[in-house]
Design a protein around this motif. Structure first.
Motif, PDB file in Angstrom:
ATOM      1  N   ASP A 116     -25.945 -31.045  36.266  1.00  0.00           N
ATOM      2  CA  ASP A 116     -26.967 -29.921  36.566  1.00  0.00           C
ATOM      3  C   ASP A 116     -26.777 -28.764  34.982  1.00  0.00           C
ATOM      4  O   ASP A 116     -28.055 -29.058  34.475  1.00  0.00           O
ATOM      5  CB  ASP A 116     -26.917 -29.211  37.484  1.00  0.00           C
ATOM      6  CG  ASP A 116     -27.825 -30.063  38.341  1.00  0.00           C
ATOM      7  OD1 ASP A 116     -27.976 -31.564  38.009  1.00  0.00           O
ATOM      8  OD2 ASP A 116     -27.847 -30.133  39.459  1.00  0.00           O
ATOM      9  N   ILE A 117     -25.570 -28.255  35.449  1.00  0.00           N
ATOM     10  CA  ILE A 117     -25.434 -27.401  33.710  1.00  0.00           C
ATOM     11  C   ILE A 117     -25.616 -28.383  33.043  1.00  0.00           C
ATOM     12  O   ILE A 117     -25.992 -27.710  32.004  1.00  0.00           O
ATOM     13  CB  ILE A 117     -23.797 -27.041  34.277  1.00  0.00           C
ATOM     14  CG1 ILE A 117     -23.656 -26.375  35.634  1.00  0.00           C
ATOM     15  CG2 ILE A 117     -23.906 -25.962  33.096  1.00  0.00           C
ATOM     16  CD1 ILE A 117     -22.968 -25.477  36.066  1.00  0.00           C
ATOM     17  N   ALA A 118     -24.546 -29.167  32.225  1.00  0.00           N
ATOM     18  CA  ALA A 118     -24.438 -29.983  31.576  1.00  0.00           C
ATOM     19  C   ALA A 118     -26.533 -30.118  30.945  1.00  0.00           C
ATOM     20  O   ALA A 118     -27.185 -30.306  29.727  1.00  0.00           O
ATOM     21  CB  ALA A 118     -24.389 -31.502  31.369  1.00  0.00           C
ATOM     22  N   GLN A 119     -26.960 -30.826  31.728  1.00  0.00           N
ATOM     23  CA  GLN A 119     -29.187 -30.966  31.232  1.00  0.00           C
ATOM     24  C   GLN A 119     -29.636 -29.265  31.323  1.00  0.00           C
ATOM     25  O   GLN A 119     -30.404 -29.731  30.005  1.00  0.00           O
ATOM     26  CB  GLN A 119     -29.384 -31.476  32.311  1.00  0.00           C
ATOM     27  CG  GLN A 119     -29.015 -32.777  32.966  1.00  0.00           C
ATOM     28  CD  GLN A 119     -29.400 -33.508  34.305  1.00  0.00           C
ATOM     29  OE1 GLN A 119     -29.838 -32.475  34.847  1.00  0.00           O
ATOM     30  NE2 GLN A 119     -29.121 -34.821  35.021  1.00  0.00           N
ATOM     31  N   GLN A 120     -28.975 -27.988  31.634  1.00  0.00           N
ATOM     32  CA  GLN A 120     -29.852 -27.285  30.957  1.00  0.00           C
ATOM     33  C   GLN A 120     -28.972 -26.848  29.571  1.00  0.00           C
ATOM     34  O   GLN A 120     -30.017 -26.419  28.871  1.00  0.00           O
ATOM     35  CB  GLN A 120     -28.670 -25.860  32.008  1.00  0.00           C
ATOM     36  CG  GLN A 120     -29.487 -26.150  33.250  1.00  0.00           C
ATOM     37  CD  GLN A 120     -31.275 -26.338  33.393  1.00  0.00           C
ATOM     38  OE1 GLN A 120     -32.224 -26.250  32.565  1.00  0.00           O
ATOM     39  NE2 GLN A 120     -32.170 -27.269  33.888  1.00  0.00           N
ATOM     40  N   LEU A 121     -28.078 -27.387  28.996  1.00  0.00           N
ATOM     41  CA  LEU A 121     -27.445 -26.749  28.178  1.00  0.00           C
ATOM     42  C   LEU A 121     -27.951 -27.914  26.900  1.00  0.00           C
ATOM     43  O   LEU A 121     -27.897 -27.360  25.948  1.00  0.00           O
ATOM     44  CB  LEU A 121     -25.245 -26.640  27.703  1.00  0.00           C
ATOM     45  CG  LEU A 121     -24.832 -25.824  28.690  1.00  0.00           C
ATOM     46  CD1 LEU A 121     -23.817 -26.218  28.936  1.00  0.00           C
ATOM     47  CD2 LEU A 121     -25.514 -24.174  28.670  1.00  0.00           C
ATOM     48  N   ASP A 122     -28.254 -29.013  27.212  1.00  0.00           N
ATOM     49  CA  ASP A 122     -28.518 -30.163  26.102  1.00  0.00           C
ATOM     50  C   ASP A 122     -29.563 -30.098  25.429  1.00  0.00           C
ATOM     51  O   ASP A 122     -30.948 -29.083  25.458  1.00  0.00           O
ATOM     52  CB  ASP A 122     -28.926 -31.323  26.705  1.00  0.00           C
ATOM     53  CG  ASP A 122     -28.667 -32.336  25.743  1.00  0.00           C
ATOM     54  OD1 ASP A 122     -28.080 -32.904  25.263  1.00  0.00           O
ATOM     55  OD2 ASP A 122     -30.100 -33.456  26.336  1.00  0.00           O
ATOM     56  N   GLY A 123     -29.143 -29.323  24.345  1.00  0.00           N
ATOM     57  CA  GLY A 123     -30.267 -29.437  23.233  1.00  0.00           C
ATOM     58  C   GLY A 123     -30.523 -27.971  22.407  1.00  0.00           C
ATOM     59  O   GLY A 123     -31.364 -27.327  21.809  1.00  0.00           O
TER      60      GLY A 123
END
Length: 364
Positions: A63-70
């Motif tokens: 979930d953290i990685a999704q927020q940081l993506d892009g």
């Protein structure tokens, strides 16, 4: 002694507390100073493995990685929003029970050591990449002072974890192309010092980079007033050769922190007094000189004078890390053997010394 890399905690005297991969930069500095016999308030580190254990629950990593993506490093509103969403994700995940139990056990042991059931402690973030020479996160993560009772200690360990994704940390990492998923958070839990005076010492001049000097900046009480820019600290310069005080500059010290929760006014009779005696300045500088020699490079050191301890035992070291502004600057030799001696003497007299303004110290 064999180090258990899977432990959730390491006391400062444990060998594992000298490994930044396990306890972060701050924990490593305290562990090394303790092992070498320097005066360090007792405590322990909650390891980076405990942080990994925290992230391994509730799909946090994904979930953290999704927020940081892009994320665009120049899109500050998007960074703020991503940080808020990550904070919510992490805040709703509790510390794993086995991690909390180990912290509870070590906090009780620290209380027994110092003779207090609910010992007051500082809870300090210690990132594994915090004090590298290339990317210093010093001052980006969080610290709290005067935390008392196991429930508050556990709550502030949790808050240290969320500080990894604070807006200012996200901006710092994105601007430098640092992958925050590779940074792990250890936490230092250390007995609170009842500081009469606290400050920071550089084993070089932080303005000019002159390595023949030790420079101390200090103010009354805990170091929080210096950290927050609420005072202009007293400044002392000590020559490394002979360890003599070369200069004293009185600061503007109108507030101090006797505890970690709020500042109070400094009584008028202390506002115009230097907060360190010359003997204390020299003794602290001597510790700094020894630490620089031990590490083979200039150091950035936090210290305090404990008002509850007798003279001679009251100078305490709170942190030691590499100085990051000037340490990587290549210095030209003072004398080029290819040139004639008279040519070097003439140039040193006629060519002004170039002084570079350097960044200062970011406390925690």
């Amino acid at each position: 002694m064999i180090v258990d890399p899977h432990s959730y905690t390491y006391r400062f005297a444990d060998e594992g507390c000298s490994d930044a991969r396990l306890v972060g930069g701050k924990g490593k500095g305290l562990g090394e100073m303790t092992a070498a016999g320097y005066p360090v308030p007792p405590g322990f580190a909650v390891s980076a493995r405990a942080y990994r254990r925290f992230l391994d629950q509730d799909n946090l990593r994904r979930d953290i990685a999704q927020q940081l993506d892009g994320l665009d490093p120049e899109d500050y509103p998007a960074i703020e929003q991503a940080s808020e969403r990550i904070d919510t994700l992490m805040a709703t995940s509790r510390l794993p029970a086995d991690v909390a139990d180990k912290i509870r056990e070590e906090y009780a042991a620290l209380g027994e050591l110092v003779g207090a059931d609910d010992v007051s402690v500082a809870v300090r973030s210690s990132g594994t990449a915090e004090d590298s020479s290339a990317d210093s996160f010093a001052g980006e993560f969080e610290t709290w002072v005067d935390i008392q009772g196991i429930d508050d200690v556990l709550a502030h360990v949790h808050r240290c974890y969320t500080s990894v994704y604070a807006p200012r940390v996200l901006r710092y990492a994105l601007e430098r192309g640092i992958d925050l998923s590779r940074i792990e958070m250890a936490v230092v839990i250390q007995k609170t010092v009842r500081a009469r005076t606290a400050g920071v010492m550089f084993t070089l001049d932080p303005i000019s980079g002159d390595r023949s000097r030790v420079v101390l900046e200090a103010s009354w009480g805990l170091g929080l007033s210096v950290v927050g820019g609420e005072v202009t600290p007293d400044r002392f310069t000590v020559g490394k050769v002979g360890l003599s005080v070369q200069s004293r500059v009185l600061g503007d010290k109108r507030v101090e922190y006797r505890r970690g929760d709020a500042s109070v006014e400094v009584p008028e009779d202390r506002r115009d007094r230097l907060c360190l005696e010359d003997a204390e300045v020299v003794a602290i500088a001597e510790l700094g000189k020894r630490l620089e020699k031990r590490h083979g490079a200039p150091q950035d050191i936090e210290f305090a004078v404990d008002e509850e301890l007798p003279a001679g035992e009251n100078l305490l070291l709170l942190q030691c890390r590499p100085e990051t502004v000037w340490s990587g600057v290549e210095r030209a030799p003072a004398f080029d053997p290819k040139e004639k001696m008279m040519s070097w003497i003439t140039s040193s007299i006629t060519v002004p010394t170039k002084v570079q303004s350097g960044g200062g110290h970011r406390h925690e």
